[in-house]
Design a protein around this motif. Sequence first.
Motif, PDB file in Angstrom:
ATOM      1  N   LYS A 126     -12.177  89.160 -54.765  1.00  0.00           N
ATOM      2  CA  LYS A 126     -13.135  90.081 -54.152  1.00  0.00           C
ATOM      3  C   LYS A 126     -13.489  89.697 -52.716  1.00  0.00           C
ATOM      4  N   GLY A 127     -12.929  88.581 -52.235  1.00  0.00           N
ATOM      5  CA  GLY A 127     -13.114  88.196 -50.845  1.00  0.00           C
ATOM      6  C   GLY A 127     -14.395  87.434 -50.534  1.00  0.00           C
ATOM      7  N   TYR A 128     -15.079  86.916 -51.559  1.00  0.00           N
ATOM      8  CA  TYR A 128     -16.335  86.214 -51.329  1.00  0.00           C
ATOM      9  C   TYR A 128     -16.160  84.706 -51.102  1.00  0.00           C
ATOM     10  N   VAL A 129     -15.091  84.135 -51.633  1.00  0.00           N
ATOM     11  CA  VAL A 129     -14.829  82.709 -51.464  1.00  0.00           C
ATOM     12  C   VAL A 129     -13.349  82.493 -51.204  1.00  0.00           C
ATOM     13  N   GLU A 130     -13.045  81.288 -50.745  1.00  0.00           N
ATOM     14  CA  GLU A 130     -11.651  80.880 -50.603  1.00  0.00           C
ATOM     15  C   GLU A 130     -11.527  79.420 -50.996  1.00  0.00           C
ATOM     16  N   ARG A 131     -10.313  79.045 -51.375  1.00  0.00           N
ATOM     17  CA  ARG A 131     -10.040  77.649 -51.704  1.00  0.00           C
ATOM     18  C   ARG A 131      -9.426  76.981 -50.478  1.00  0.00           C
ATOM     19  N   ARG A 132      -9.899  75.772 -50.205  1.00  0.00           N
ATOM     20  CA  ARG A 132      -9.371  74.981 -49.091  1.00  0.00           C
ATOM     21  C   ARG A 132      -9.057  73.577 -49.595  1.00  0.00           C
ATOM     22  N   PRO A 133      -8.212  72.855 -48.872  1.00  0.00           N
ATOM     23  CA  PRO A 133      -8.003  71.447 -49.241  1.00  0.00           C
ATOM     24  C   PRO A 133      -9.331  70.687 -49.137  1.00  0.00           C
ATOM     25  N   HIS A 134      -9.555  69.800 -50.080  1.00  0.00           N
ATOM     26  CA  HIS A 134     -10.778  68.988 -50.064  1.00  0.00           C
ATOM     27  C   HIS A 134     -10.607  67.899 -49.007  1.00  0.00           C
ATOM     28  N   PRO A 135     -11.569  67.752 -48.100  1.00  0.00           N
ATOM     29  CA  PRO A 135     -11.414  66.771 -47.027  1.00  0.00           C
ATOM     30  C   PRO A 135     -11.411  65.318 -47.502  1.00  0.00           C
ATOM     31  N   GLY A 136     -11.975  65.046 -48.675  1.00  0.00           N
ATOM     32  CA  GLY A 136     -12.066  63.667 -49.137  1.00  0.00           C
ATOM     33  C   GLY A 136     -11.234  63.349 -50.361  1.00  0.00           C
ATOM     34  N   ASP A 137     -10.526  64.343 -50.918  1.00  0.00           N
ATOM     35  CA  ASP A 137      -9.761  64.133 -52.143  1.00  0.00           C
ATOM     36  C   ASP A 137      -8.534  65.045 -52.113  1.00  0.00           C
ATOM     37  N   ALA A 138      -7.385  64.463 -51.884  1.00  0.00           N
ATOM     38  CA  ALA A 138      -6.149  65.248 -51.750  1.00  0.00           C
ATOM     39  C   ALA A 138      -5.793  65.999 -53.032  1.00  0.00           C
ATOM     40  N   ARG A 139      -6.329  65.554 -54.176  1.00  0.00           N
ATOM     41  CA  ARG A 139      -6.011  66.224 -55.443  1.00  0.00           C
ATOM     42  C   ARG A 139      -6.897  67.430 -55.703  1.00  0.00           C
TER      43      ARG A 139
END
Length: 148
Positions: A78-91
């Motif tokens: 629905k365009g309200y959130v997105e997933r991004r790489p976590h800056p402190g945890d590569a997993r």
Amino acid sequence: MQNSEAMALSAALLAAAGELTQRIHDGVVARGFEGLRPAHGFAFSRLAPDGATVTDLAAHLGVTKQAASQLVDEMVRKGYVERRPHPGDARARLVVLTERGRACTRAAEEAAAEAVRPWVELLGEGEVGLLRARLSRIAPAGPIRPTW
């Protein structure tokens, strides 16, 4: 306090909370943010301002990681959130609000102010401030969760 008085107080608080949740939701929808349920707002409150992992969101909402992941999938579509790489945890992946999600939270703040305006008109600014202060003293610490 008698049992019947305790039940009356409980019923009044639950009715006020339910109506407040619905009025905020209706206000958000009236401002053009469709396809949401009140549960989304509880998720948004955890995601703002810096995002969270699905695990964090699940703990905040009191649901399984699978249920939180499904909610995130829906909010991504629905365009309200997105997933991004976590800056402190590569997993891990960080779930963050998009500009649309941030605009929706601003709409919720406006709707909340609108929803409590009748309380101010009925009780006055001072009484509502006192109500807020007293409820803050007895409200449990931690996340505000939807009643599933």
